[in-house]
Scaffold this motif. Structure first.
Motif, short mmCIF file in Angstrom:
data_model
loop_
_atom_site.label_atom_id
_atom_site.label_comp_id
_atom_site.label_asym_id
_atom_site.label_seq_id
_atom_site.Cartn_x
_atom_site.Cartn_y
_atom_site.Cartn_z
N ALA A 67 0.83 -1.21 0.00
CA ALA A 67 0.00 0.00 0.00
C ALA A 67 0.86 1.26 0.00
CB ALA A 67 -0.93 -0.01 1.21
N ALA A 68 1.91 1.28 0.83
CA ALA A 68 2.78 2.46 0.88
C ALA A 68 3.53 2.64 -0.42
CB ALA A 68 3.76 2.34 2.05
N PRO A 142 -1.13 2.49 6.47
CA PRO A 142 0.10 2.56 5.68
C PRO A 142 0.77 3.92 5.73
CG PRO A 142 -1.79 2.79 4.24
CD PRO A 142 -2.34 2.56 5.62
N MET A 143 0.14 4.91 6.39
CA MET A 143 0.71 6.25 6.41
C MET A 143 2.06 6.27 7.11
SD MET A 143 -1.08 8.45 4.74
CE MET A 143 -0.47 9.97 5.42
N ASP A 144 2.22 5.47 8.17
CA ASP A 144 3.50 5.44 8.87
C ASP A 144 4.61 4.91 7.97
OD1 ASP A 144 2.31 6.46 11.12
OD2 ASP A 144 2.00 4.51 12.06
N LEU A 169 7.86 1.32 -7.82
CA LEU A 169 8.24 0.63 -6.59
C LEU A 169 7.25 -0.49 -6.28
CD1 LEU A 169 9.17 3.67 -4.33
CD2 LEU A 169 10.74 1.88 -5.06
N SER A 170 7.78 -1.57 -5.70
CA SER A 170 6.91 -2.65 -5.21
C SER A 170 6.91 -2.71 -3.68
CB SER A 170 7.39 -4.00 -5.77
OG SER A 170 7.10 -4.09 -7.13
N GLY A 171 7.85 -2.06 -3.04
CA GLY A 171 7.92 -2.08 -1.58
C GLY A 171 8.40 -0.75 -1.05
N GLU A 172 8.34 -0.61 0.29
CA GLU A 172 8.75 0.66 0.89
C GLU A 172 10.26 0.84 0.80
OE1 GLU A 172 7.11 -1.58 3.50
OE2 GLU A 172 5.34 -1.21 2.28
N ILE A 173 10.70 2.08 0.82
CA ILE A 173 12.12 2.40 0.80
C ILE A 173 12.64 2.39 2.23
CG2 ILE A 173 13.84 4.17 0.24
CD1 ILE A 173 12.01 5.12 -1.96
N GLU A 174 13.74 1.69 2.44
CA GLU A 174 14.36 1.65 3.77
C GLU A 174 15.66 2.44 3.74
OE1 GLU A 174 14.90 -2.35 4.99
OE2 GLU A 174 12.78 -2.63 5.49
N PRO A 175 16.04 3.05 4.87
CA PRO A 175 17.28 3.85 4.90
C PRO A 175 18.49 2.96 4.71
CG PRO A 175 16.40 3.57 7.10
CD PRO A 175 15.36 3.03 6.18
N GLY A 176 19.53 3.55 4.08
CA GLY A 176 20.76 2.79 3.87
C GLY A 176 21.59 2.67 5.13
N ASP A 177 21.83 3.75 5.81
CA ASP A 177 22.66 3.77 7.02
C ASP A 177 21.84 4.40 8.12
OD1 ASP A 177 24.47 4.18 9.06
OD2 ASP A 177 26.15 4.51 7.69
#
Length: 355
Positions: A67-68, A142-144, A169-177
Motif C-alpha cells: 500500500a505504501a 500505511p501512512m507510517d 516501486l513494489s515495496g517501501e524504501i528503507e534507509p541505507g545507514d
C-alpha cells in the motif's frame, strides 16, 4: 550498510531485459492497487501470445506493490515536480551532512533537514485522497510506512531513487545507514554523536595509544609498517572519494535525465492542450454558425407555414364560391329547361289552334 527496497527485485524488469511495451508496464502501476495482479497477468498473457516469452515471464514476475509503495508510485506520477523537489532536497541534505563539521555546517544541516521535511509533509497531505481513490481496504495504517519511506530518501540507493522517480516501486524504501539517517533527522553530524560532544569537556584518564602500549611492553612497530599503514589509509580515502564522486555524477546524470524527460512531457502536454483548445474554439465557432443557420431556417419555416395557412384559407373561400356558382348555374339550367318545356307546350297549343 547498503540501502535496499522491500520487494524492489519485483518492482522493475531485471537488468538487461527489454519489454516491448513500457507503457503497458507503466499502466500496471497506475491502476488501483486491487487491479494490479489481474492487469499484470493479462499483460503477460498478451506478450506470450505475441511470441515474446521472455518479456511475458518478466512481467509475470512483477510483484504487487504494498500500500505504501503504491502511494509512492502515485505521488511520483501525479506530482512529479514535488517528488523531484524531494530528491533534490535529499541531495542537499546529504551535502549538508558531509559538511556539518565545518564552520556554520550545523545550521546548514538544520535548514536542509527542515526543507526536506516540509516537502515530505506536503506529499503526506496528498496521500489520504490517493488511498481513498485507489480503494485501499487492507487492515493497518500505511501512512507510517509511507512517511518512513519519504524520510529515508536521502540515504536511499540510486536504484531505489530511480524506481521512485519512475513510479515503479513494489515495496517501501528503507534507509541505507541508520546512524546517518538519525543524524540527518536530528540535524547534527553523524560523525560526532551527542555523547561524544557531552564528554568532550570532561577530564579523565587519557586512552593508551598503540605506540605507548608498545613502548610500555618494550615493542616498537617498524617505521616501514607505519608508512604502509598510512599509505593504505590514504588509498582507502582516495577510493572512497572516487566512489563518492562517481555516485554524485551518476545521481546528477539521472536527475538531469529525469528533468529532461519531465520537460519533454510538459512540452508535449502543452502542445496537446493548445491543439485541443484550437479544436474547441473551431468547434465553438462551427456550433455558433449552425445555431444561426438553424434559427434562420426556423423563421423561414414559420413564414412559409403562415403563408400556407393563408393559402389554405383562400382556397377554402374559393371552393365555397365555386360551389355556390355551380349551385346557381344548376338552378339557372333547371329554369332554362322548364322555360323550354313551357315554350314547347305553347307552340303545340298554337299549332293545334292554327289547324
Amino acid at each position: 550498510m547498503a540501502s535496499r527496497t522491500k520487494g524492489t527485485r519485483g518492482g522493475a524488469p531485471p537488468p538487461g531485459g527489454v519489454i516491448d511495451t513500457e507503457e503497458g508496464v507503466d499502466d500496471l502501476y497506475r491502476k488501483p492497487i486491487g487491479d494490479f495482479t489481474r492487469a499484470r497477468d493479462e499483460l503477460a498473457k498478451r506478450l506470450r501470445q505475441a511470441g515474446d516469452k521472455g518479456a511475458s515471464d518478466r512481467v509475470k514476475a512483477l510483484r504487487r506493490p504494498t500500500a505504501a509503495a503504491w502511494a509512492l508510485n502515485q505521488l511520483a506520477r501525479r506530482y512529479p515536480q514535488r517528488v523531484e523537489g524531494l530528491l533534490d532536497a535529499g541531495e542537499r541534505l546529504r551535502e549538508a551532512q558531509r559538511g556539518a563539521l565545518a564552520p556554520g555546517g550545523a545550521q546548514g544541516l538544520r535548514d536542509a533537514g527542515q526543507k526536506h521535511r516540509a516537502i515530505v509533509n506536503e506529499l503526506l497531505r496528498a496521500a489520504p485522497a490517493l488511498f481513498a481513490e485507489g480503494g485501499y481496504r487492507e487492515k493497518g495504517n500505511p501512512m507510517d510506512r509511507l512517511r518512513d519511506s519519504l524520510l529515508a530518501t536521502p540515504t536511499a540507493s540510486p536504484s531505489d531513487l530511480e524506481l521512485l522517480a519512475r513510479g515503479r516501486l513494489s515495496g517501501e524504501i528503507e534507509p541505507g545507514d541508520l546512524s546517518e539517517l538519525l543524524g540527518l533527522l536530528r540535524g547534527r553530524p553523524s560523525g560526532r554523536p551527542a555523547e561524544a560532544e557531552a564528554d568532550r569537556g570532561r577530564k579523565g584518564p587519557k586512552a593508551e595509544t598503540p605506540a605507548r602500549r608498545g613502548e610500555r611492553e618494550g615493542k616498537q612497530p617498524p617505521k616501514r609498517q607505519k608508512r604502509a599503514g598510512e599509505e593504505r589509509g590514504r588509498g582507502r580515502e582516495e577510493q572512497r572519494a572516487a566512489e563518492e564522486r562517481e555516485r554524485k555524477a551518476t545521481l546528477a546524470a539521472e536527475r538531469r535525465e529525469r528533468k529532461e524527460r519531465l520537460a519533454a512531457e510538459q512540452r508535449q502536454q502543452k502542445a496537446q492542450l493548445a491543439a485541443a483548445e484550437r479544436e474547441r474554439d473551431q468547434a465553438s465557432r462551427d456550433a455558433a454558425r449552425a445555431a444561426r443557420e438553424a434559427d434562420r431556417l426556423t423563421k423561414e419555416a414559420a413564414r412559409m407555414s403562415r403563408a400556407a395557412e393563408k393559402a389554405e384559407e383562400a382556397a377554402r373561400a374559393a371552393k365555397k364560391r365555386s360551389d355556390e356558382a355551380e349551385r346557381r348555374a344548376a338552378e339557372a339550367q333547371q329554369k332554362a329547361a322548364d322555360g323550354a318545356d313551357r315554350l314547347e307546350a305553347a307552340e303545340d297549343r298554337l299549332d293545334k289552334l292554327g289547324r
